[in-house]
Write an enzyme that holds these catalytic residues in place. Structure first.
Site, short mmCIF file in Angstrom:
data_model
loop_
_atom_site.label_atom_id
_atom_site.label_comp_id
_atom_site.label_asym_id
_atom_site.label_seq_id
_atom_site.Cartn_x
_atom_site.Cartn_y
_atom_site.Cartn_z
N SER A 163 0.84 -1.20 0.00
CA SER A 163 0.00 0.00 0.00
C SER A 163 0.87 1.24 0.00
O SER A 163 2.01 1.21 0.48
CB SER A 163 -0.89 0.01 1.25
N TYR A 189 -0.02 0.34 10.60
CA TYR A 189 -0.41 -0.08 9.24
C TYR A 189 0.76 0.11 8.28
O TYR A 189 1.07 -0.78 7.47
CB TYR A 189 -1.62 0.73 8.77
#
Length: 318
Positions: A163, A189
């Site tokens: 990501s 994350y």
């Protein structure tokens, strides 16, 4: 993985269906984790449309069976078969069972499942910080557990879904599980998605002799998925307002799956390994995070970081 007709160029607006147009995957076997929603469904659809037999590796088999039934009703004649099998990446025992029960070669593995930024810290069954445990360690255990099956295939491909969020943090080796620093949903994350990219670097280095290509991908800003189901909307709004979070242009689910499918199936990237792709092209390096909506941080492709992470991960999943 042959192709008789393909678009001349792929890019940000390319769909997964366009990537596999003319690609023949008959006789190939694929596994897609997290294939009961979002880009996982579209990845499975595209691979099956091209003829691959696809296993939907999902936590909820009832939801997976529903997706499989819907896809089977929509797939064209001659499409590959769909199978549903359970795996919970937060529970390493299910990962071990999945890998041990796999029989025969595996041509394509798409490590697509993921979790994103829960507001409070959570941990996996074995005590790892949840995002790092699911997004990286669960897939690390799965992929290394399936290494023999991948090596038995003729030119297997592994796709590790990372990501743009990896820009929020490198892997902090001194405190992977937030035992000493305050938990932050965004850096955790980011760390997990940096780890995903580094896994591709490490596996590509180790497995080149087995004919296994391993690459990381950034799907894009795909709005219609369940990835953000654990996020606090107010917290997200605050981060966006602060300028710490910049979002790329939004994509459809079909467009979001395209880069995964490209690296899993397209002849145009034959021989590519250890790279980070976005918008169906190799990403450019990012010098600093501020305002960045594309690209890859140097620390996410660093060979020393990748080697260190591999050693740590082996110890964690042993």
């Amino acid at each position: 993985m042959s192709a008789s007709r393909m678009p001349r160029t792929f890019g940000a607006s390319t769909t997964a269906a366009e990537v596999v147009d003319g690609v023949d995957l008959h006789g190939r076997r694929a596994v897609v984790t997290g294939a009961s929603s979002g880009i996982g469904v579209e990845t499975a659809r595209a691979l099956a449309t091209a003829g691959a037999d696809v296993t939907l590796a999902v936590r909820g088999t009832a939801a997976g069976a529903g997706v499989a039934a819907r896809l089977e009703a929509e797939l064209p004649s001659g499409a590959g078969k769909l199978t549903v099998r359970r795996i919970d990446l937060a529970d390493r025992s299910t990962v071990a069972v999945f890998a041990a029960d796999w029989d025969g070669p595996l041509d394509i593995l798409v490590n697509n499942a993921g979790v994103m930024s829960p507001p409070q810290i959570a941990r996996t069954a074995d005590g790892r910080e949840w995002q790092f445990g699911v997004n990286h360690l669960g897939h690390f255990a799965l992929t290394t557990g399936l290494h023999r099956a991948l090596a038995a295939a003729d030119g297997a491909r592994v796709v590790a879904v990372s990501s743009i969020g990896h820009l929020f943090s490198p892997v902090v080796f001194d405190d992977l599980d937030y035992r000493f620093r305050p938990y932050d949903p965004w850096t955790s994350y980011g760390q997990s998605k940096t780890a995903v990219a580094l896994f591709a670097v490490g596996a590509a280095e180790r497995w080149a002799g087995d004919g296994i290509a391993v690459n990381a991908v950034m799907p894009g800003n795909v709005g219609a998925t369940s990835l953000g189901r654990n996020m606090d909307p107010q917290q997200v709004a605050a981060v966006i307002a602060s300028g710490d979070l910049a979002l790329p242009p939004e994509k459809t689910v079909e467009q979001g799956a395209a880069t995964s499918v490209l690296m899993a199936a397209s002849p145009t990237v034959e021989g590519v390994t250890g790279q980070y792709y976005e918008d169906c092209a190799q990403a450019k390096p990012v010098a600093e995070r501020a305002g960045a909506v594309a690209g890859v941080a140097p620390y996410a492709l660093d060979q020393e970081n990748a080697a260190r992470l591999w050693t740590v991960s082996e110890a964690f999943v042993r």
